[in-house]
Design a protein around this motif. Structure first.
Motif, short mmCIF file in Angstrom:
data_model
loop_
_atom_site.label_atom_id
_atom_site.label_comp_id
_atom_site.label_asym_id
_atom_site.label_seq_id
_atom_site.Cartn_x
_atom_site.Cartn_y
_atom_site.Cartn_z
N ALA A 243 -3.09 25.15 11.94
CA ALA A 243 -2.33 24.64 13.09
C ALA A 243 -0.88 25.12 13.04
CB ALA A 243 -2.38 23.12 13.11
N ARG A 244 -0.31 25.22 11.84
CA ARG A 244 1.10 25.60 11.71
C ARG A 244 1.37 27.05 12.09
NH1 ARG A 244 0.65 23.15 6.32
NH2 ARG A 244 1.04 20.90 6.55
N LEU A 245 0.31 27.84 12.26
CA LEU A 245 0.51 29.22 12.69
C LEU A 245 1.19 29.28 14.06
CD1 LEU A 245 -2.93 30.77 11.64
CD2 LEU A 245 -0.73 30.98 10.46
N ARG A 246 1.14 28.18 14.81
CA ARG A 246 1.76 28.15 16.14
C ARG A 246 2.98 27.23 16.19
NH1 ARG A 246 -3.57 27.28 19.75
NH2 ARG A 246 -4.32 26.25 17.86
N ALA A 247 3.54 26.92 15.05
CA ALA A 247 4.71 26.04 15.00
C ALA A 247 5.92 26.71 15.65
CB ALA A 247 5.04 25.69 13.55
N GLY A 248 6.81 25.88 16.14
CA GLY A 248 8.05 26.40 16.72
C GLY A 248 8.12 26.29 18.23
N ARG A 249 7.08 25.74 18.84
CA ARG A 249 7.10 25.56 20.29
C ARG A 249 6.18 24.40 20.65
NH1 ARG A 249 3.66 29.74 19.17
NH2 ARG A 249 1.72 29.92 20.36
N GLU A 250 6.45 23.83 21.79
CA GLU A 250 5.60 22.75 22.30
C GLU A 250 4.50 23.34 23.19
OE1 GLU A 250 5.47 19.82 21.37
OE2 GLU A 250 7.42 19.41 20.45
N PRO A 251 3.36 22.68 23.27
CA PRO A 251 3.08 21.34 22.74
C PRO A 251 2.63 21.33 21.29
CG PRO A 251 1.16 22.13 23.90
CD PRO A 251 2.21 23.22 24.04
N TYR A 252 2.75 22.48 20.60
CA TYR A 252 2.15 22.60 19.28
C TYR A 252 2.91 21.82 18.21
CZ TYR A 252 -0.62 26.01 21.71
OH TYR A 252 -1.46 26.61 22.62
N ASP A 253 4.23 21.74 18.28
CA ASP A 253 4.95 20.99 17.26
C ASP A 253 4.53 19.53 17.26
OD1 ASP A 253 6.28 23.21 16.37
OD2 ASP A 253 8.14 22.81 17.44
N THR A 254 4.42 18.94 18.43
CA THR A 254 3.96 17.55 18.52
C THR A 254 2.51 17.43 18.05
OG1 THR A 254 5.46 17.03 20.34
CG2 THR A 254 3.51 15.64 20.11
N ALA A 255 1.68 18.39 18.43
CA ALA A 255 0.27 18.37 18.04
C ALA A 255 0.12 18.53 16.53
CB ALA A 255 -0.49 19.48 18.77
N ILE A 256 0.90 19.40 15.93
CA ILE A 256 0.81 19.62 14.48
C ILE A 256 1.20 18.36 13.73
CG2 ILE A 256 1.86 20.88 12.55
CD1 ILE A 256 2.09 23.29 14.56
N ALA A 257 2.28 17.71 14.15
CA ALA A 257 2.71 16.48 13.49
C ALA A 257 1.62 15.41 13.57
CB ALA A 257 4.00 15.96 14.11
N ALA A 258 0.97 15.29 14.73
CA ALA A 258 -0.10 14.30 14.89
C ALA A 258 -1.30 14.66 14.02
CB ALA A 258 -0.51 14.22 16.36
N TYR A 259 -1.61 15.94 13.97
CA TYR A 259 -2.77 16.35 13.18
C TYR A 259 -2.52 16.16 11.69
CZ TYR A 259 -6.90 19.00 11.87
OH TYR A 259 -8.12 19.37 11.35
N GLU A 260 -1.30 16.38 11.25
CA GLU A 260 -0.97 16.14 9.84
C GLU A 260 -1.15 14.66 9.48
OE1 GLU A 260 2.94 17.75 9.68
OE2 GLU A 260 2.25 19.73 8.97
N ARG A 261 -0.81 13.78 10.41
CA ARG A 261 -1.04 12.35 10.15
C ARG A 261 -2.53 12.04 10.06
NH1 ARG A 261 3.42 11.98 13.80
NH2 ARG A 261 2.04 11.60 15.60
N ILE A 262 -3.33 12.69 10.90
CA ILE A 262 -4.78 12.47 10.87
C ILE A 262 -5.36 12.96 9.55
CG2 ILE A 262 -6.95 13.22 11.90
CD1 ILE A 262 -5.41 13.33 14.59
N VAL A 263 -4.97 14.16 9.14
CA VAL A 263 -5.47 14.72 7.89
C VAL A 263 -5.07 13.86 6.69
CG1 VAL A 263 -5.33 16.71 6.34
CG2 VAL A 263 -5.59 17.07 8.79
N ALA A 264 -3.89 13.22 6.80
CA ALA A 264 -3.42 12.36 5.72
C ALA A 264 -4.16 11.02 5.67
CB ALA A 264 -1.93 12.12 5.85
N GLY A 265 -5.01 10.76 6.64
CA GLY A 265 -5.80 9.54 6.61
C GLY A 265 -5.67 8.66 7.83
N GLY A 266 -4.78 9.01 8.77
CA GLY A 266 -4.64 8.23 9.98
C GLY A 266 -5.78 8.50 10.94
N ASP A 267 -6.02 7.57 11.84
CA ASP A 267 -7.12 7.75 12.80
C ASP A 267 -6.80 7.09 14.13
OD1 ASP A 267 -9.58 8.85 13.44
OD2 ASP A 267 -10.69 7.04 12.90
N ALA A 268 -5.52 7.09 14.50
CA ALA A 268 -5.11 6.48 15.76
C ALA A 268 -5.56 7.34 16.93
CB ALA A 268 -3.59 6.30 15.80
N ASP A 269 -6.09 6.70 17.96
CA ASP A 269 -6.52 7.44 19.14
C ASP A 269 -5.37 8.23 19.75
OD1 ASP A 269 -9.08 6.60 18.89
OD2 ASP A 269 -8.99 5.06 20.44
#
Length: 222
Positions: free
Chosen positions: A22-48
């Motif tokens: 996912a970080r291959l597309r860092a540096g622009r939106e909507p990917y920065d917001t998406a990457i941050a959310a995905y990192e939280r999911i991978v860390a164990g979060g599961d918020a809709d």
């Protein structure tokens, strides 16, 4: 096999590989917001809300076609079936690997260049389990290559069905970029010409509940 998960053969993307793609597309939106959310999911979060925010990383292009597909995802899933599929005792990797080694048909494993599950390197390892397996990487695609570039995807699948996994094609340009309709074809046992990362077996923990209630393909991608 299109962007397949490989838990059944004890191959799975590690928590490090998933956000790395996912970080291959860092540096622009909507990917920065998406990457941050995905990192939280991978860390164990599961918020809709995080699953919805992370949606752009599952697609090569976050365009209208991708948004429509994401919005309709909840209607295309059976949560009960998904939980049973990945439930305790569902997989027997040694037996499955042995069965795949006896398969005589040609097999094409198609990966997306920007997909984290599986990343291209892991897709190549999966292809190696088949006696006549090959891996191809669709440029600029993520987990839904048929949406990211339908023409490329259709041409590659048509070539496989008509000529086999080793269908001849035009050579890539000097920079290694496939020409339209020509992917990166890699023989089993060789490394795919993509960013290479260490692959470790990280199959889902027995008994872990895998949720699939919203529009994002979480059971396949998380």
């Amino acid at each position: 096999m299109m962007t397949p998960t490989a838990w059944a053969v004890d191959l799975a993307s590690t928590p490090g590989q998933k956000p790395a793609a996912a970080r291959l597309r860092a540096g622009r939106e909507p990917y920065d917001t998406a990457i941050a959310a995905y990192e939280r999911i991978v860390a164990g979060g599961d918020a809709d809300t995080d699953w919805d925010r992370a949606a752009p990383v599952f697609y090569g292009r976050w365009d209208e076609r991708a948004r429509v597909n994401h919005a309709a995802g909840g209607q295309q899933q059976n949560e009960k079936a998904a939980l049973a599929f990945a439930g305790p005792g569902a997989f027997d990797p040694p037996a499955t690997r042995q069965a795949l080694r006896r398969l005589t048909a040609e097999v094409l494993v198609l990966a997306g260049e920007l997909d984290g599950n599986p990343p291209p390197a892991l897709a190549a390892q999966l292809a190696e389990l088949f006696p006549r397996g090959a891996v191809d990487v669709q440029p600029g695609a993520a987990h839904f290559p048929f949406l990211d570039d339908p023409e490329w995807f259709a041409a590659r699948i048509e070539r496989f069905l008509s000529e086999g996994a080793w269908a001849p094609g035009r050579r890539a340009d000097p920079a290694g970029r496939p020409r339209p309709g020509q992917g990166r074809r890699t023989p089993t046992g060789a490394r795919p010409p993509v960013r290479r990362r260490t692959v470790e077996a990280d199959a889902p923990r027995e008994g872990r509940r895998r949720r699939c209630p919203s529009s994002t393909p979480r059971c396949r991608y998380a």
